[in-house]
Design a protein around this motif. Sequence first.
Motif, short mmCIF file in Angstrom:
data_model
loop_
_atom_site.label_atom_id
_atom_site.label_comp_id
_atom_site.label_asym_id
_atom_site.label_seq_id
_atom_site.Cartn_x
_atom_site.Cartn_y
_atom_site.Cartn_z
N ARG A 1 0.85 -1.19 0.00
CA ARG A 1 0.00 0.00 0.00
C ARG A 1 0.89 1.24 0.00
N ASN A 2 0.33 2.37 -0.39
CA ASN A 2 1.05 3.63 -0.31
C ASN A 2 1.18 4.07 1.14
N THR A 3 2.24 4.79 1.43
CA THR A 3 2.36 5.42 2.74
C THR A 3 1.49 6.67 2.73
N ALA B 1 2.70 9.38 0.18
CA ALA B 1 3.24 8.65 -0.97
C ALA B 1 3.59 9.58 -2.13
N THR B 2 4.77 9.40 -2.64
CA THR B 2 5.20 10.03 -3.88
C THR B 2 6.00 9.01 -4.67
N TRP B 3 6.16 9.28 -5.95
CA TRP B 3 6.92 8.36 -6.79
C TRP B 3 8.12 9.09 -7.37
N PRO C 1 8.18 3.53 -5.74
CA PRO C 1 7.08 4.08 -4.94
C PRO C 1 7.49 4.39 -3.51
N GLU C 2 6.89 5.42 -2.96
CA GLU C 2 6.95 5.66 -1.52
C GLU C 2 5.85 4.78 -0.93
N ALA C 3 6.09 3.50 -0.90
CA ALA C 3 5.09 2.53 -0.47
C ALA C 3 5.69 1.62 0.58
N ARG D 1 1.30 1.81 -9.73
CA ARG D 1 1.36 3.06 -8.97
C ARG D 1 0.08 3.87 -9.12
N LEU E 1 -2.50 2.42 -6.66
CA LEU E 1 -2.22 2.74 -5.26
C LEU E 1 -2.57 4.18 -4.92
N SER E 2 -2.47 5.07 -5.88
CA SER E 2 -2.72 6.48 -5.61
C SER E 2 -4.05 6.99 -6.15
#
Length: 217
Positions: free
Chosen positions: A39-41, A44-46, A51-53, A185, A188-189
Amino acid sequence: MCSHYEPPTLQQLQDTFKLVPDEPYQQDLWPGRRGPFIRNTDTATWVDDAPEAEALVGVFGLLPIWAKDEKLARRTYNARTETVATLPSFRSAWGKARHCIIPAAAIYEPDWRSGKPKPARITRKDGQLLGIAGLWEAWKNPTGELVHSFTMLTLDATDHEVMRRYHKPGDEKRMTLILPAGAYRDWLSASPEESGDFIRQYPADRLVGVTEEKDPE
């Protein structure tokens, strides 16, 4: 519907998502058992396609905030895309776009074409992991422990060249919502309003199913 699947190894998770959970998970997954999900944090950014996941371990079967115990997971491991927005078990996670990816090395479905149910192991033809679209929840059990959980989204498979082969004759044909890797991605976002854009069958020519010849014990 999918009630049985094979999770990836830690190395497969690392290779595909560059992530591994910080706790162990079970290797043969059925509803109520614990497996990994992505999952995304919160922030979250990419960056550079990374991913920031995070990879977490949760119960296979969604546990909404009102669940009394983990037994509910035996009934909430799959969420129909046609009703996910309205059913009490799933509508909160869907409405909040609590999207996740459930990585699987293989999923299993019953093949009845011989007249008896035999397990069919379904994988991607290219050997890569299946990335199944799902929803996650965070629930506190009666002792106050935080428990994560997840469910797999499913859709109609009546006309799918591979997945329509499975399940008992006369039963509805269903399949999990498998995402192409290029959509990971975005899923997730995605916002709640965008969630429905991902509901489509995974191409049949990218899947292969192998049925075990021996009868199940």
